[in-house]
Design an enzyme around this catalytic site. Structure first.
Site, PDB file in Angstrom:
ATOM      1  N   ASP A   1       0.855  -1.255  -0.026  1.00 49.35           N
ATOM      2  CA  ASP A   1      -0.063  -0.021  -0.259  1.00 49.35           C
ATOM      3  C   ASP A   1       1.023   1.231  -0.133  1.00 49.35           C
ATOM      4  O   ASP A   1       1.361   1.621  -1.238  1.00 49.35           O
ATOM      5  CB  ASP A   1      -1.039  -0.180   1.218  1.00 49.35           C
ATOM      6  CG  ASP A   1      -1.986   0.935   1.277  1.00 49.35           C
ATOM      7  OD1 ASP A   1      -2.363   1.231   0.106  1.00 49.35           O
ATOM      8  OD2 ASP A   1      -2.266   1.382   2.205  1.00 49.35           O
TER       9      ASP A   1
ATOM     10  N   LYS B   1      -1.186  -1.788  -4.653  1.00 48.12           N
ATOM     11  CA  LYS B   1      -2.129  -0.504  -4.559  1.00 48.12           C
ATOM     12  C   LYS B   1      -1.201   0.434  -4.842  1.00 48.12           C
ATOM     13  O   LYS B   1      -1.051   1.428  -3.828  1.00 48.12           O
ATOM     14  CB  LYS B   1      -2.718  -0.508  -3.309  1.00 48.12           C
ATOM     15  CG  LYS B   1      -4.115   0.136  -3.321  1.00 48.12           C
ATOM     16  CD  LYS B   1      -4.783   0.367  -2.192  1.00 48.12           C
ATOM     17  CE  LYS B   1      -5.790  -0.477  -1.270  1.00 48.12           C
ATOM     18  NZ  LYS B   1      -6.344  -0.184  -0.082  1.00 48.12           N
TER      19      LYS B   1
HETATM   20  P1  IMP Z   1       1.844  -0.298   3.884  1.00 50.24           P
HETATM   21  O1  IMP Z   1       2.785  -0.245   4.882  1.00 50.24           O
HETATM   22  O2  IMP Z   1       0.948   0.933   3.884  1.00 50.24           O
HETATM   23  O3  IMP Z   1       2.281  -0.568   2.515  1.00 50.24           O
HETATM   24  O4  IMP Z   1       0.636  -1.083   4.164  1.00 50.24           O
HETATM   25  C1  IMP Z   1       0.592  -2.702   4.266  1.00 50.24           C
HETATM   26  C2  IMP Z   1      -0.297  -3.155   5.239  1.00 50.24           C
HETATM   27  O5  IMP Z   1      -1.469  -2.457   5.333  1.00 50.24           O
HETATM   28  C3  IMP Z   1      -0.873  -4.601   4.634  1.00 50.24           C
HETATM   29  O6  IMP Z   1      -0.106  -5.530   5.174  1.00 50.24           O
HETATM   30  C4  IMP Z   1      -2.078  -4.558   5.078  1.00 50.24           C
HETATM   31  O7  IMP Z   1      -2.054  -4.996   6.383  1.00 50.24           O
HETATM   32  C5  IMP Z   1      -2.516  -3.121   5.382  1.00 50.24           C
HETATM   33  N1  IMP Z   1      -3.617  -2.705   4.340  1.00 50.24           N
HETATM   34  C6  IMP Z   1      -3.269  -2.015   3.361  1.00 50.24           C
HETATM   35  N2  IMP Z   1      -4.356  -1.788   2.503  1.00 50.24           N
HETATM   36  C7  IMP Z   1      -5.223  -2.803   2.837  1.00 50.24           C
HETATM   37  C8  IMP Z   1      -6.567  -2.918   2.225  1.00 50.24           C
HETATM   38  O8  IMP Z   1      -6.967  -2.303   1.403  1.00 50.24           O
HETATM   39  N3  IMP Z   1      -7.330  -3.917   2.986  1.00 50.24           N
HETATM   40  C9  IMP Z   1      -6.633  -4.440   4.055  1.00 50.24           C
HETATM   41  N4  IMP Z   1      -5.331  -4.206   4.568  1.00 50.24           N
HETATM   42  C10 IMP Z   1      -4.830  -3.380   4.109  1.00 50.24           C
END
Ligand code: IMP
Ligand code: MG
Length: 185
Positions: free
Chosen positions: A102, A131
């Site tokens: 994300d 994403k």
């Molecule tokens: P990042 O550190 O922002 O890349 O987030 C990664 C984590 O955020 C993932 O391992 C998920 O646990 C959570 N996450 C991000 N987007 C979603 C989503 O659309 N649904 C559920 N969990 C999400």
């Protein structure tokens, strides 16, 4: 379909086929040497279990737990590492596996910590979903299952407030379900 799901984005069949292809690609890209797959808890467990069964060679199995706390459906940016592999990963190829990329903060901090502790490990990343629209740090995964639009998705390991992880498919959560809650990891 679960009543809280607006629409299914990736069916069980689609996930199975894509995961198998990713496993085969990982095996093909790393035919020799020690290969360790690190599952990021908790979200990657379903994906991880299917992915490693599609890798037709000997691997090491390790776990890490990185939590980013946030309000509702976006993370705060602070990543706390609670569990980390204590295996000696020197000279090994390590593939970190997560459910979704994300903002990129989780994978970036896990990768940085792995490289700090095991400088000569070769660290790769594999995510089921990417994403891209929400990326806050510069990071691309080496292996990506599907690109996903900027919607909050649950199922196949992905949760909202600890729920929906056991849905066998990935779907878009109805917005009224995440008003006022907390996301998991
Ligand atoms: P990042 O550190 O922002 O890349 O987030 C990664 C984590 O955020 C993932 O391992 C998920 O646990 C959570 N996450 C991000 N987007 C979603 C989503 O659309 N649904 C559920 N969990 C999400
Ligand atoms: Mg997660």
């Amino acid at each position: 379909m679960h009543q809280d799901i607006e629409r299914v984005l990736f069916s069980e069949d689609a996930i199975r086929a894509r995961t198998r292809a990713l496993g085969e690609a990982i095996a093909k890209a790393h035919p020799e040497g020690d290969l360790v797959l690190v599952a990021l808890l908790k979200g990657s467990v379903l994906f991880y279990a299917d992915l490693i069964r599609a890798i037709d060679r000997q691997i090491g199995v390790e776990f890490a737990w990185a939590s980013s706390y946030g309000d509702g459906t976006s993370s705060s940016g602070t990543v706390e590492l609670k569990v980390f592999p204590d295996e000696d990963l020197r000279g090994k190829t390590v593939v970190v596996v997560d459910d979704i990329l994300d903002t990129g903060r989780t994978l970036a901090s896990v990768k940085a910590r792995l490289l700090a502790e095991h400088p000569d490990a070769e660290v790769r990343t594999c995510v089921l979903l990417d994403k891209r629209a929400r990326r806050a740090v510069e990071l691309d995964a080496d292996y990506v299952g599907f690109e996903v639009e900027d919607v909050f998705v649950v199922g196949y390991g992905l949760d909202f407030a600890g729920r929906y992880r056991n849905l066998p498919y990935i779907g878009v959560l109805k917005p009224h379900c995440y008003e006022g809650g907390e996301e998991g990891d």
